[in-house]
Design a protein around this motif. Structure first.
Motif, PDB file in Angstrom:
ATOM      1  N   LEU A 132       0.826  -1.204   0.000  1.00 29.90           N
ATOM      2  CA  LEU A 132       0.000   0.000   0.000  1.00 29.90           C
ATOM      3  C   LEU A 132       0.862   1.256   0.000  1.00 29.90           C
ATOM      4  CD1 LEU A 132      -2.746  -1.106   2.558  1.00 29.90           C
ATOM      5  CD2 LEU A 132      -2.912  -1.053   0.060  1.00 29.90           C
ATOM      6  N   PHE A 133       1.948   1.216   0.744  1.00 30.41           N
ATOM      7  CA  PHE A 133       2.885   2.342   0.783  1.00 30.41           C
ATOM      8  C   PHE A 133       3.466   2.614  -0.605  1.00 30.41           C
ATOM      9  CE2 PHE A 133       7.519   3.011   0.813  1.00 30.41           C
ATOM     10  CZ  PHE A 133       7.591   4.299   1.311  1.00 30.41           C
ATOM     11  N   TYR A 134       3.914   1.574  -1.284  1.00 29.72           N
ATOM     12  CA  TYR A 134       4.519   1.704  -2.601  1.00 29.72           C
ATOM     13  C   TYR A 134       3.530   2.300  -3.601  1.00 29.72           C
ATOM     14  CZ  TYR A 134       6.878   0.236  -6.925  1.00 29.72           C
ATOM     15  OH  TYR A 134       7.479   0.209  -8.166  1.00 29.72           O
ATOM     16  N   LEU A 135       2.343   1.731  -3.659  1.00 31.35           N
ATOM     17  CA  LEU A 135       1.348   2.195  -4.625  1.00 31.35           C
ATOM     18  C   LEU A 135       0.852   3.595  -4.283  1.00 31.35           C
ATOM     19  CD1 LEU A 135      -0.716  -1.109  -5.024  1.00 31.35           C
ATOM     20  CD2 LEU A 135       0.981  -0.174  -6.612  1.00 31.35           C
ATOM     21  N   GLY A 136       0.583   3.850  -2.998  1.00 30.12           N
ATOM     22  CA  GLY A 136       0.057   5.145  -2.602  1.00 30.12           C
ATOM     23  C   GLY A 136       1.050   6.269  -2.822  1.00 30.12           C
ATOM     24  N   CYS A 137       2.292   6.085  -2.399  1.00 30.18           N
ATOM     25  CA  CYS A 137       3.301   7.128  -2.576  1.00 30.18           C
ATOM     26  C   CYS A 137       3.636   7.315  -4.053  1.00 30.18           C
ATOM     27  CB  CYS A 137       4.561   6.786  -1.785  1.00 30.18           C
ATOM     28  SG  CYS A 137       4.383   6.934   0.000  1.00 30.18           S
ATOM     29  N   GLY A 138       3.681   6.209  -4.812  1.00 28.41           N
ATOM     30  CA  GLY A 138       3.932   6.342  -6.240  1.00 28.41           C
ATOM     31  C   GLY A 138       2.838   7.120  -6.944  1.00 28.41           C
ATOM     32  N   TYR A 139       1.601   6.851  -6.577  1.00 28.51           N
ATOM     33  CA  TYR A 139       0.460   7.571  -7.156  1.00 28.51           C
ATOM     34  C   TYR A 139       0.560   9.063  -6.849  1.00 28.51           C
ATOM     35  CZ  TYR A 139      -4.431   8.545  -8.371  1.00 28.51           C
ATOM     36  OH  TYR A 139      -5.576   9.048  -8.943  1.00 28.51           O
ATOM     37  N   SER A 160       9.494   5.528 -10.879  1.00 24.91           N
ATOM     38  CA  SER A 160      10.484   6.340 -10.180  1.00 24.91           C
ATOM     39  C   SER A 160       9.946   6.978  -8.902  1.00 24.91           C
ATOM     40  CB  SER A 160      11.001   7.447 -11.112  1.00 24.91           C
ATOM     41  OG  SER A 160      11.558   6.900 -12.272  1.00 24.91           O
ATOM     42  N   GLY A 161       8.724   7.500  -8.954  1.00 22.81           N
ATOM     43  CA  GLY A 161       8.165   8.139  -7.768  1.00 22.81           C
ATOM     44  C   GLY A 161       8.001   7.166  -6.615  1.00 22.81           C
ATOM     45  N   ALA A 162       7.500   5.971  -6.915  1.00 23.31           N
ATOM     46  CA  ALA A 162       7.307   4.960  -5.878  1.00 23.31           C
ATOM     47  C   ALA A 162       8.638   4.484  -5.322  1.00 23.31           C
ATOM     48  CB  ALA A 162       6.514   3.781  -6.439  1.00 23.31           C
ATOM     49  N   ILE A 163       9.620   4.272  -6.195  1.00 19.32           N
ATOM     50  CA  ILE A 163      10.928   3.797  -5.742  1.00 19.32           C
ATOM     51  C   ILE A 163      11.641   4.883  -4.945  1.00 19.32           C
ATOM     52  CG2 ILE A 163      13.176   2.968  -6.525  1.00 19.32           C
ATOM     53  CD1 ILE A 163      11.687   1.696  -8.905  1.00 19.32           C
ATOM     54  N   SER A 164      11.458   6.136  -5.318  1.00 19.61           N
ATOM     55  CA  SER A 164      12.020   7.221  -4.527  1.00 19.61           C
ATOM     56  C   SER A 164      11.416   7.240  -3.126  1.00 19.61           C
ATOM     57  CB  SER A 164      11.768   8.566  -5.230  1.00 19.61           C
ATOM     58  OG  SER A 164      12.426   8.616  -6.480  1.00 19.61           O
ATOM     59  N   ALA A 165      10.137   6.898  -3.014  1.00 19.68           N
ATOM     60  CA  ALA A 165       9.508   6.800  -1.692  1.00 19.68           C
ATOM     61  C   ALA A 165      10.157   5.687  -0.879  1.00 19.68           C
ATOM     62  CB  ALA A 165       8.004   6.547  -1.843  1.00 19.68           C
ATOM     63  N   GLY A 227       8.204  11.875  -4.199  1.00 20.69           N
ATOM     64  CA  GLY A 227       8.160  10.507  -3.691  1.00 20.69           C
ATOM     65  C   GLY A 227       9.095  10.305  -2.507  1.00 20.69           C
ATOM     66  N   PHE A 228      10.307  10.826  -2.598  1.00 19.03           N
ATOM     67  CA  PHE A 228      11.264  10.674  -1.505  1.00 19.03           C
ATOM     68  C   PHE A 228      10.735  11.337  -0.229  1.00 19.03           C
ATOM     69  CE2 PHE A 228      14.945  11.648   1.057  1.00 19.03           C
ATOM     70  CZ  PHE A 228      15.773  10.542   0.891  1.00 19.03           C
ATOM     71  N   GLY A 229      10.188  12.544  -0.367  1.00 19.06           N
ATOM     72  CA  GLY A 229       9.649  13.227   0.802  1.00 19.06           C
ATOM     73  C   GLY A 229       8.478  12.481   1.418  1.00 19.06           C
TER      74      GLY A 229
END
Length: 259
Positions: A132-139, A160-165, A227-229
């Motif tokens: 859920l964290f991966y999908l939510g932050c990537g979205y 990239s956004g999800a992986i940066s998270a 994503g990182f933030g």
């Protein structure tokens, strides 16, 4: 008396023999990260059957495959100018875009980062929470980029956004974990640094690049920063009151490619 003493010794030895197996060290639990490996497998399979890979003869060659790639990215990627329209299909594109990659370099760079940092983060968070964290932050990372470039007609794809998270969460959870880095200005010598050195340096590079990037085709550095933030903030809120884990070696080397 001697006979009684010998019987006592035999009983003691027999008891010790029965208890010995209970004191043997148990084998170390094998670490698994099924969500991370499933995400990597899914992204790779979808890329291989897509026109972006250039391997599927269904899409033809030359201009035909280029046209198929453009149509593919517009269908499944995020188009910022269309995202905030009253269209249910557009609202789903930040989720579908997480599984679409534009080239072999794009795919392999992202999957390398996910492989290196995802497994330990997943084990710390748990499978469902990590998914859920991966999908939510990537979205949200893709939505954040689209909001800052609302007039852009360019398709935005990639995990990239999800992986940066994941990187942001990893920094909070494992700040002292040592990461192998390949630095081009040091002739790509593999050097090991703690995560609190490597990842802030990576963020600084993303920040500088985002300031120079336009809204045309290229790397969505702003999505990396968002994503990182989000990842760091989530880990801080969720695990801030628990002890972070440090000093754990990362299982695989980090590559130079940016997610």
């Amino acid at each position: 008396m001697i006979r009684n003493w010998s019987k006592a010794v035999r009983r003691t030895v027999a008891a010790a023999g029965r208890l010995a197996p209970a004191r043997r060290a148990r084998p170390a639990r094998r670490r698994t990260a099924p969500v991370t490996y499933t995400l990597i497998t899914l992204c790779c399979l979808l890329f291989l059957i897509s026109p972006a890979a250039g391997l599927n003869p269904v899409y033809g060659t030359g201009e035909e495959v280029l046209a198929a790639q453009r149509a593919y990215f517009r269908r499944w990627g995020v188009i910022p100018a269309e995202l905030f329209e009253d269209s249910p299909g557009s609202a789903l594109t930040p989720a579908t875009a997480l599984f679409v990659h534009g080239s072999w370099v794009h795919l392999l760079g992202n999957m390398l980062f996910l492989y290196v940092f995802g497994a330990m983060t997943e084990e710390r968070m748990g499978r469902l929470q990590f998914a859920l964290f991966y999908l939510g932050c990537g979205y949200l990372a893709l939505v954040g980029y689209a909001g800052a470039n609302a007039h852009s007609q360019e398709s935005l794809v990639g995990a990239s956004g999800a992986i940066s998270a994941v990187l942001g969460a990893f920094l909070f959870l494992f700040p002292r974990a040592r990461v192998t880095s390949l630095l081009p200005f040091l002739f790509f010598l593999p050097l090991r640094f703690p995560a609190w050195v490597v990842l802030p340096f990576w963020v600084s590079l993303q920040w500088l690049a985002a300031g120079r990037a336009g809204d045309g085709p290229g790397v969505a550095y702003l999505a990396h920063l968002v994503g990182f933030g989000l990842g760091f903030a989530f880990a801080w809120v969720r695990f801030g009151r628990t002890t972070t884990v440090g000093g754990v070696p990362v299982a695989a080397p980090e590559g130079e490619n940016q997610p």
